[in-house]
Scaffold this active site. Sequence first.
Site, short mmCIF file in Angstrom:
data_model
loop_
_atom_site.label_atom_id
_atom_site.label_comp_id
_atom_site.label_asym_id
_atom_site.label_seq_id
_atom_site.Cartn_x
_atom_site.Cartn_y
_atom_site.Cartn_z
N GLY A 160 -22.25 -1.42 0.65
CA GLY A 160 -22.39 -2.35 -0.47
C GLY A 160 -21.90 -1.76 -1.77
O GLY A 160 -20.93 -0.99 -1.81
N GLY A 161 -22.59 -2.11 -2.86
CA GLY A 161 -22.19 -1.64 -4.19
C GLY A 161 -22.15 -0.14 -4.31
O GLY A 161 -21.43 0.41 -5.17
N GLY B 7 15.84 4.38 -7.26
CA GLY B 7 14.65 4.37 -8.10
C GLY B 7 13.61 5.39 -7.69
O GLY B 7 12.83 5.88 -8.53
N ALA B 8 13.59 5.75 -6.40
CA ALA B 8 12.62 6.74 -5.94
C ALA B 8 12.92 8.11 -6.55
O ALA B 8 11.99 8.87 -6.86
CB ALA B 8 12.65 6.83 -4.42
#
Length: 514
Positions: free
Chosen positions: A171-172, A404-405
């Site tokens: 959960g949280g 771009g890499a």
Amino acid sequence: MWDEKYLRKLNEKKEKARQGGGQARIDRQHEKGKMTARERLDYLFDAGTFQEVGSLIESRFTDFGMEKKKLPGDGVVIGFGTINGEFVYAAAEDFTVLGGTLGEYHSKKIARALDMAYESKAPFISINDSGGARIEEGIAGLDGYGDMFLRHTRASGKIPQIAVIMGACAGGACYAPALCDFVFMVENTSQMFLTGPQVVKAVIGEETTVEELGGAKIHSEVSGAAHFKYSDEKECLDGVKTLLSYLPKNHKEKPKRIISKARDRSQLLQRIVSDNQRKTYDIHDVIDTFVDEGSFFEVHKDFGISLVIGFARMDSEVLGIVASQPLGAGGSLDIDASEKGARFVRCCDCFGIPLLTLIDVPGFMPGKRMEYGGIIRRGAKLLYAYCEASVPKVSIILRKAIGGAYIAMNSKGIGADIVYAWPIAQIAVMGAEGAVGIVFRHEISEAEEKEKVTEEKITEYNEKFMSPYIAAKLGIIDEVIAPEDTRRKLRAAFESLRGKERSKNSYWHGNIPL
């Protein structure tokens, strides 16, 4: 002299707190292959140094039979001590007490430990072993998560924060580890998930198990939520100790200098890395030639495998290393590798750790899966992290540096301080085969000997556009170096950058989850 009743009462209360949920629950913990909260802390901290705080705190709630379940400590042990001789603060949830569930005072204790670490400018470690929010305390317990998240975020990038999952984390509660710099898990006994198998089945009809949903293998290999996984708890805690040895106490200090054995095996590099661009190799073998013996400590080993990241020492000084891994998709940058690299670069910048980037990248991974998955925005995170970083940054182009890499991997254009390249390096917008197919397509289509013309054009393109000497001529790289000079050049580069002034930005940006 005092009446003995005062110390007797104190000892009784301390002993009750030390016993947690009692011997039967302690035995059940051991049967699962798990230590208790206090056993974990005793193993993690230097012998005899851990000092507990808040051991007598109890829940104030009495609804749903809670008045009969109260125990000193309220299911979490907090305190401070030394690890590797340096002060560290910690909170360890005690599963033997109400399943380690988080109630009002349980959360207040963890928040207090975080405050102490932040104010003392020392690392914080959380050991998670909890059934989640305590239902009997309603919203008061649940609200405690917010107090913890606020403090994790405030401390982000200022002090190292390490989460160690040694049981359930559901959960949280999962968001506290996610806000930390590094997450450790143990195989078969650690799980993290927002919703458990029963809820998943009820809501979407999907059958699954806790291991399939949130085990150590899933989070270290698939989701990337865990940076390290180990086979048992002691190995895991040993890993935490090792990681701390590479990190500073806080963002304004340097990592502790630990003397390690320097060596130079750069003469092996020509054997390891072939000049045949299609032949793969293991980047670990390259790293091993110039870092101090046995000093490379890999992070996120099984996630985003086309990129290798980790800490190492060179002449006993800590470096962060980001390196293309040709064994993983040829070294192409995909979504996972980009985000993995970006978070590590930001972490190193937060804590003033110099960065070395080893480049052999053919580009960003193409295809619909990558585009639909957000390779543009997620690949941009790596660019952003390098642009933002103001620690010393040195790069070596080993072979390919394409498109771009190449820019994203700490190129000169985005702020690298020094960029070297080996003579076999290829630096271009795209690979020769692809470029020739576009630039010379008409000439090739009309040629009688298409294969011969294609090969000639590839050779011409390589010489005119991909040679490292072209990049050196334009100032895009600083020097072309022989592989045998790699360690010597790196030592000199980082030594020259030792006095580089970090920007104010580096001191104040956090290590946001990516």
